[in-house]
Write an enzyme that holds these catalytic residues in place. Structure first.
Site, PDB file in Angstrom:
ATOM      1  N   SER A  63       0.841  -1.187   0.000  1.00 31.52           N
ATOM      2  CA  SER A  63       0.000   0.000   0.000  1.00 31.52           C
ATOM      3  C   SER A  63       0.883   1.246   0.000  1.00 31.52           C
ATOM      4  CB  SER A  63      -0.916   0.009   1.233  1.00 31.52           C
ATOM      5  OG  SER A  63      -0.137   0.131   2.418  1.00 31.52           O
ATOM      6  N   LYS A  64       0.244   2.396   0.083  1.00 27.19           N
ATOM      7  CA  LYS A  64       0.975   3.661   0.024  1.00 27.19           C
ATOM      8  C   LYS A  64       2.010   3.785   1.140  1.00 27.19           C
ATOM      9  CE  LYS A  64      -2.629   6.416  -2.243  1.00 27.19           C
ATOM     10  NZ  LYS A  64      -3.568   7.545  -2.092  1.00 27.19           N
TER      11      LYS A  64
END
Length: 470
Positions: free
Chosen positions: A238-239
């Site tokens: 994810s980010k």
């Protein structure tokens, strides 16, 4: 039937790493077997789909070089076809109108949870024949109530789903718009998909889609569900793990082939081989060889690969990609030395194109100040005689080329009885503003006579001012 694969992203954000790997595996499988690769934009989620996201996907595919044979197709252009198929399912008794309200459905699920049952639609409207006043119905697919769906997955092997565990999914909302599982089935059918390669988060949709395909009398494609990609901490990528957008990797100075080489090794291998050209990927890749366990994303490995490709790729290829980064720094590469030659000089000393671009600005733009640490160490009073002597010799040089420039630097050191570094390093700081650059003769050749002489003058003035102030 010709082998056909597809990549079908939803335009609700950028093209992320997981999607890029799915696209790559689908593209490779089609190319390996002489088939077609289709790009389909699944944009039926009108609230979240944006034109900006569509452009981001297309830009990412173009940068990666994953050209498609058909498409891009857009689901929003095919609503009439979906409506036609939904009506067919209704007419043949494989779908029905459901008039249950949201409140009734919530109550149904709450009761199931209290009885420790799996929350699911019970089929309350399956046998309803009359409309319900004041309720806009959805349309549900009439899933078989017994038997099983066996998915012979090319990655995971045989996966069995009991039909009794699958409820009657909604295939059209109350406003008539089709849902994901319906549109995917119709598109895969109409576009002649023989192989559906996608993330394993879609695995639970597969038995539902197979049942719809069977109701339509269609031949089933083969399915391959790819394992997820994890971050270094074991969580889903994810980010928070850094760059997850394909174009962010471009912005950070990665070459597309480095990213593709890294992605192909996330779950697939060919012996101990780490470096794969695109031709090798195409000739060796088989989706059946993909590991069914999750892969862990390793940024250090990607950086190592990127450095390898920067060192080993042709200067022309690197210059093509570096040009964008130079433009981001306000530099027109045509107004200065040939960018290909700059790449040749910098290839051995950069891990990313961002690093190469930052270290090459001095070739194109003048500076007014020197790196403080480099100037303090190298632009001393003792550097004044060699710099003056080199400047005079360079001003008279007939052929501005690395070899005669090297001879001038060497001869200056010999005449002044200095080590070469005592001459070359002050000269380097004078013409680049910093302590690090490619070999000094090549550096001066690429900067050009006019700029070199001007910068040496600037350095001599700096030395003079420094002497006066002390």
């Amino acid at each position: 039937m010709k082998l056909t694969t597809r990549f079908a992203p939803s335009p609700t954000g950028y093209l992320h790493i997981g999607g890029a790997r799915t696209a790559l595996f689908s593209w490779l499988y089609a190319r390996r077997h002489g088939g077609d690769f289709i790009l389909r934009i699944e944009d039926t989620d009108r609230e979240r789909s944006t034109e900006e996201s569509v452009n981001a996907i297309l830009e990412g595919m173009n940068w990666l070089g994953l050209e498609y044979d058909q498409g891009p197709f857009y689901q929003t252009h095919r609503f009439d076809r979906y409506k036609e198929v939904i009506q067919k399912l209704l007419d043949q008794g494989d779908a029905y109108y459901c008039y249950c309200t949201r409140e009734e459905l919530d109550e149904m699920r709450e009761g199931q949870r209290s009885r420790k049952e799996k929350p699911r639609y019970t089929g309350l409207c399956r046998s309803r024949t009359e409309p319900r006043e004041g309720v806009d119905p959805v349309i549900r697919f009439k899933n078989p109530m017994d038997g099983a769906v066996v998915v012979d997955d090319l990655v995971r092997g045989k996966v069995v789903f009991q039909n009794s565990e699958l409820d009657d999914l909604i295939i059209a909302r109350s406003d008539g718009t089709p849902t994901y599982n319906l549109t995917v089935v119709v598109d895969d059918l109409d576009m002649g998909l023989t192989h559906v390669i996608r993330g394993d988060d879609h695995l639970n949709n597969t038995p539902r889609q197979i049942n719809i395909l069977r109701a339509l009398g269609a031949e089933l494609p083969k399915y391959a569900h790819l394992p997820m990609i994890l971050g270094s901490d074991g969580g889903r990528l994810s980010k928070r793990h850094g760059a997850v957008s394909v174009m962010q990797y471009r912005d950070e100075g990665y070459l597309p082939e480095a990213l593709l080489n890294y992605l192909v090794r996330l779950g697939w291998s060919h012996g101990d081989q780490e470096i794969f050209s695109m031709d090798e990927m195409v000739s060796l890749f088989e989706v059946e060889s993909v590991n069914h366990s999750a892969s862990t994303f390793n940024p250090e490995k990607l950086l190592w690969l990127n450095q390898h490709y920067i060192k080993s790729s042709s200067p022309e290829h690197i210059a093509h990609h570096l040009s964008w980064h130079m433009g981001e720094r306000g530099i027109d590469p045509t107004q200065g030395p040939d960018l290909t030659r700059v790449v040749e000089a910098q290839q051995e000393r950069a891990k990313t194109l961002v690093e190469m671009a930052d270290n090459s600005v001095f070739f194109y733009l003048d500076f007014e100040t020197f790196d403080e640490k480099a100037a303090k160490k190298n632009l001393k009073v003792a550097a004044q005689p060699p710099l003056e002597k080199i400047r005079s010799a360079l001003a008279e040089l007939e052929i501005w080329d690395a070899e005669p420039i090297h001879q001038i630097v060497k001869q200056t050191a010999e005449i002044l009885d200095l080590k070469l570094g005592k001459v070359a390093q002050p000269l380097r700081v004078a013409v680049t503003g910093a302590a690090i650059s490619p070999p000094i003769d090549i550096t001066l050749e690429l900067i050009g006579r006019e700029r070199v002489l001007k910068r040496i003058e600037l350095a001599l003035s700096y030395i003079q001012q420094r002497a006066e102030s002390s």
